[in-house]
Design a protein around this motif. Structure first.
Motif, PDB file in Angstrom:
ATOM      1  N   VAL A 122       0.835  -1.206   0.000  1.00 16.95           N
ATOM      2  CA  VAL A 122       0.000   0.000   0.000  1.00 16.95           C
ATOM      3  C   VAL A 122       0.868   1.254   0.000  1.00 16.95           C
ATOM      4  O   VAL A 122       0.630   2.203  -0.753  1.00 16.95           O
ATOM      5  CB  VAL A 122      -0.943  -0.009   1.214  1.00 16.95           C
ATOM      6  N   TYR A 123       1.891   1.267   0.855  1.00 10.34           N
ATOM      7  CA  TYR A 123       2.774   2.435   0.908  1.00 10.34           C
ATOM      8  C   TYR A 123       3.590   2.573  -0.374  1.00 10.34           C
ATOM      9  O   TYR A 123       3.850   3.689  -0.837  1.00 10.34           O
ATOM     10  CB  TYR A 123       3.702   2.339   2.115  1.00 10.34           C
ATOM     11  N   ALA A 124       4.015   1.453  -0.927  1.00  3.95           N
ATOM     12  CA  ALA A 124       4.774   1.509  -2.180  1.00  3.95           C
ATOM     13  C   ALA A 124       3.942   2.128  -3.298  1.00  3.95           C
ATOM     14  O   ALA A 124       4.452   2.888  -4.125  1.00  3.95           O
ATOM     15  CB  ALA A 124       5.241   0.109  -2.577  1.00  3.95           C
ATOM     16  N   SER A 125       2.657   1.828  -3.297  1.00  2.00           N
ATOM     17  CA  SER A 125       1.786   2.414  -4.322  1.00  2.00           C
ATOM     18  C   SER A 125       1.649   3.909  -4.132  1.00  2.00           C
ATOM     19  O   SER A 125       1.460   4.655  -5.100  1.00  2.00           O
ATOM     20  CB  SER A 125       0.405   1.751  -4.269  1.00  2.00           C
ATOM     21  N   GLY A 126       1.718   4.373  -2.872  1.00  2.00           N
ATOM     22  CA  GLY A 126       1.675   5.807  -2.632  1.00  2.00           C
ATOM     23  C   GLY A 126       2.862   6.515  -3.241  1.00  2.00           C
ATOM     24  O   GLY A 126       2.794   7.705  -3.578  1.00  2.00           O
ATOM     25  N   CYS A 127       3.965   5.780  -3.393  1.00  2.00           N
ATOM     26  CA  CYS A 127       5.166   6.344  -4.018  1.00  2.00           C
ATOM     27  C   CYS A 127       5.092   6.248  -5.540  1.00  2.00           C
ATOM     28  O   CYS A 127       5.323   7.226  -6.249  1.00  2.00           O
ATOM     29  CB  CYS A 127       6.403   5.612  -3.497  1.00  2.00           C
ATOM     30  N   LEU A 128       4.755   5.068  -6.060  1.00  2.00           N
ATOM     31  CA  LEU A 128       4.854   4.814  -7.498  1.00  2.00           C
ATOM     32  C   LEU A 128       3.580   5.129  -8.263  1.00  2.00           C
ATOM     33  O   LEU A 128       3.639   5.525  -9.429  1.00  2.00           O
ATOM     34  CB  LEU A 128       5.232   3.347  -7.730  1.00  2.00           C
ATOM     35  N   GLY A 129       2.425   4.949  -7.628  1.00  2.00           N
ATOM     36  CA  GLY A 129       1.161   5.124  -8.335  1.00  2.00           C
ATOM     37  C   GLY A 129       0.986   6.489  -8.972  1.00  2.00           C
ATOM     38  O   GLY A 129       0.764   6.597 -10.191  1.00  2.00           O
ATOM     39  N   PRO A 130       1.068   7.576  -8.181  1.00  2.00           N
ATOM     40  CA  PRO A 130       0.898   8.909  -8.790  1.00  2.00           C
ATOM     41  C   PRO A 130       1.948   9.218  -9.847  1.00  2.00           C
ATOM     42  O   PRO A 130       1.638   9.866 -10.852  1.00  2.00           O
ATOM     43  CB  PRO A 130       1.026   9.850  -7.576  1.00  2.00           C
ATOM     44  N   LEU A 131       3.192   8.772  -9.634  1.00  2.00           N
ATOM     45  CA  LEU A 131       4.231   9.036 -10.623  1.00  2.00           C
ATOM     46  C   LEU A 131       3.913   8.355 -11.955  1.00  2.00           C
ATOM     47  O   LEU A 131       4.048   8.958 -13.031  1.00  2.00           O
ATOM     48  CB  LEU A 131       5.587   8.558 -10.096  1.00  2.00           C
ATOM     49  N   CYS A 132       3.472   7.102 -11.898  1.00  2.00           N
ATOM     50  CA  CYS A 132       3.158   6.357 -13.126  1.00  2.00           C
ATOM     51  C   CYS A 132       1.944   6.955 -13.833  1.00  2.00           C
ATOM     52  O   CYS A 132       1.953   7.130 -15.066  1.00  2.00           O
ATOM     53  CB  CYS A 132       2.905   4.890 -12.796  1.00  2.00           C
ATOM     54  N   PHE A 133       0.900   7.278 -13.071  1.00  2.00           N
ATOM     55  CA  PHE A 133      -0.296   7.823 -13.706  1.00  2.00           C
ATOM     56  C   PHE A 133       0.003   9.184 -14.320  1.00  2.00           C
ATOM     57  O   PHE A 133      -0.475   9.497 -15.420  1.00  2.00           O
ATOM     58  CB  PHE A 133      -1.436   7.943 -12.699  1.00  2.00           C
TER      59      PHE A 133
END
Length: 401
Positions: free
Chosen positions: A335-346
Motif C-alpha cells: 500500500v505504501y509503495a503504491s503511494g510512491c509509485l502510483g501517482p508518478l506512473c499515472f
C-alpha cells in the motif's frame, strides 16, 4: 477478558485518534503547500517528490515495525508514534528553513504514521469484541480522510491569519491530546491461536501486491480526478464537489463494509475483490467525457473502489490474530509503495497518452488486483485446510485470560 460499553468505545476512539494524529505531518504539508512555497520555494514537483519519498520510507519500515509492535505491544508503540508526530511537527514549525530541511524532517516522521497505523490495528485486534471488529476497522480507516479534513481546515482557520508554522504547532498540540486515548499497558496479549493458523509470508506477499495495485488506483483517483475533469471541460467547482461526494460515499461504504463483515463469517476477501471489480467499471467510465459519466464513475470508482482498506485489514487479522501488526504490516508495504509509485506512473501516462488512457489502465489495474487477491485468498485457504469460522476463535481470545 474484554468488556463492552465504555472500554470498547475507548479502544475504538483511541485507534482513530492515534491513526489520525500520526498522519497529520504529511497531510498538513500537502494542504499548506501554497503557504509553505512562499517561504521555502516548494513547487508542485518538489511536493510530489516529497510525498513519493515519504511513502517509500513508509514501505521500507512497515514490515519491521509490525514485528516490533507485536513484540512490545500497542501501548508503548502508540505512545511513541503520537509523541514522535508531535515532535516532528514542532521541528518543522521551528527548524524548516529550506526545502531540503523540510524534506528531511518530513521523511524522518514517516515511521510515526506507519507505527500509528499498525499499533491501532494491533489494539483493535486484541481488544475489540469479535462482533464489532469489522465495524471498528471501518471506522479506523475513516481516520485518513479525517486527517485530510483537519489539514484542509487548517488553511483558512490558522495558516492564512497566523502563518503555516502555527498550523504545525497546533497540529502538534492536537497530536498530544491523542495521548489520552492511547491504549493502556504495553505488553501484548498472549497469542490465542497456534502458529499453523497464521498466513504464510508468500500468501501475504501476494495479497500485498493486490493491495498495492488497488491503492495505486485509489491514489490516482483522489489526486488526478479534478485535473482530469477540468481538462475535459468540467468546471473546477463541479469537479471538486464530485470528488467530495465520492469521498463521502467511500467513507460510508467503509463503515458499511465493516458492519456487514461482523455479520458474515466468511467471504471477506471475495467482497473486497467484488468491490474492486465494480469500482473498475466506474473508473473506466471516467474515460468518457461529460458530467454524467464523471458522476457515475466517481460514485462507483470511489464509492466501491476505495472502500476496501478496512475490510482487507479485518480479513487478514481474522486469519492472523496472534500477530496482527506483522500481518497487516506485510500488506501495508504494498500500500505504501503504491503511494510512491502510483501517482508518478499515472502522471507520466496522462502526460504522454492522455487522461482517458490513464483511466482505462487504472481500471485494468483494479481488475488485476481483484484477481491477484483471489489467488492470495486461495493460498490462504490451502495453507489452512481446517479453516473454519474465525468468529468463534477470535471470540475465545477475548473471553479468556
Amino acid at each position: 477478558m474484554i468488556t463492552s460499553g465504555p472500554t470498547t468505545f475507548r479502544v475504538a476512539a483511541g485507534a482513530i485518534a492515534v491513526t489520525t494524529s500520526t498522519a497529520l505531518p504529511v497531510f498538513l504539508t500537502g494542504a499548506l503547500a501554497v503557504q509553505i512555497a512562499e517561504d521555502l520555494h516548494l513547487d508542485p514537483a518538489g511536493l510530489g517528490l516529497a510525498v513519493a519519498l515519504y511513502f517509500a520510507v513508509s514501505a521500507t519500515v512497515a514490515l519491521p515495525a509490525g514485528r516490533i509492535i507485536d513484540r512490545i505491544g500497542s501501548g508503548v508503540s502508540s505512545t511513541a508514534a503520537v509523541v514522535g508526530a508531535a515532535v516532528f511537527m514542532l521541528l518543522i514549525a521551528g527548524l524548516a528553513q529550506s526545502y531540503r530541511s523540510l524534506l528531511v524532517l518530513l521523511l524522518a516522521s514517516a515511521w510515526c504514521n506507519v507505527v500509528g497505523q499498525l499499533s491501532s490495528n494491533s489494539s483493535l485486534a486484541r481488544s475489540m469484541p469479535a462482533d464489532r471488529l469489522g465495524l471498528s476497522f471501518g471506522a479506523k480507516q475513516a481516520s485518513v480522510p479525517t486527517a485530510t479534513l483537519l489539514a484542509g481546515v487548517a488553511v483558512p482557520a490558522i495558516a492564512l491569519p497566523l502563518g503555516w508554522r502555527w498550523s504545525f504547532v497546533i497540529g502538534a498540540a492536537v497530536a498530544l491530546c491523542a495521548l489520552a486515548a492511547t491504549p493502556r499497558g504495553s505488553r501484548p496479549a498472549r497469542p490465542p491461536l497456534p502458529a499453523a493458523r497464521s498466513a504464510t509470508p508468500l500468501a501475504l506477499a501476494v495479497i500485498g501486491a493486490a493491495a498495492s495495485l488497488a491503492a495505486a488506483a485509489a491514489n490516482a483517483m483522489t489526486i488526478f480526478l479534478v485535473a482530469s475533469s477540468v481538462s475535459r471541460g468540467i468546471a473546477p467547482s463541479t469537479a471538486g464537489l464530485v470528488l467530495t461526494l465520492g469521498s463521502v460515499i467511500a467513507l460510508f461504504m467503509r463503515m458499511l463494509h465493516g458492519w456487514l463483515a461482523d455479520r458474515r463469517p466468511t467471504g471477506h476477501f471475495a467482497y473486497v475483490a467484488g468491490s474492486l471489480t465494480l469500482g473498475a467499471i466506474g473508473v473506466a467510465i471516467l474515460a468518457l467525457p461529460g458530467t454524467v459519466p464523471l458522476l457515475v464513475g466517481v460514485v462507483l470508482g470511489m464509492g466501491l473502489g476505495w472502500s476496501w482498506p478496512g475490510l482487507l485489514q479485518f480479513a487478514i487479522i481474522r486469519l492472523n490474530p496472534s500477530s496482527p501488526a506483522t500481518a497487516t504490516g506485510a500488506v501495508q508495504v504494498g500500500v505504501y509503495a503504491s503511494g510512491c509509485l502510483g501517482p508518478l506512473c499515472f502522471g507520466f501516462i496522462a502526460m504522454h497518452f492522455g487522461f482517458a488512457t490513464g483511466w482505462i489502465l487504472v481500471a485494468g489495474a483494479m481488475v488485476i488486483a481483484a484477481c491477484v487477491l483471489m489467488i492470495g485468498r486461495r493460498m490462504l485457504r490451502s495453507g489452512s485446510p481446517h479453516e473454519r469460522d474465525d468468529r468463534t476463535t477470535v471470540a475465545s481470545e477475548h473471553t479468556s485470560s
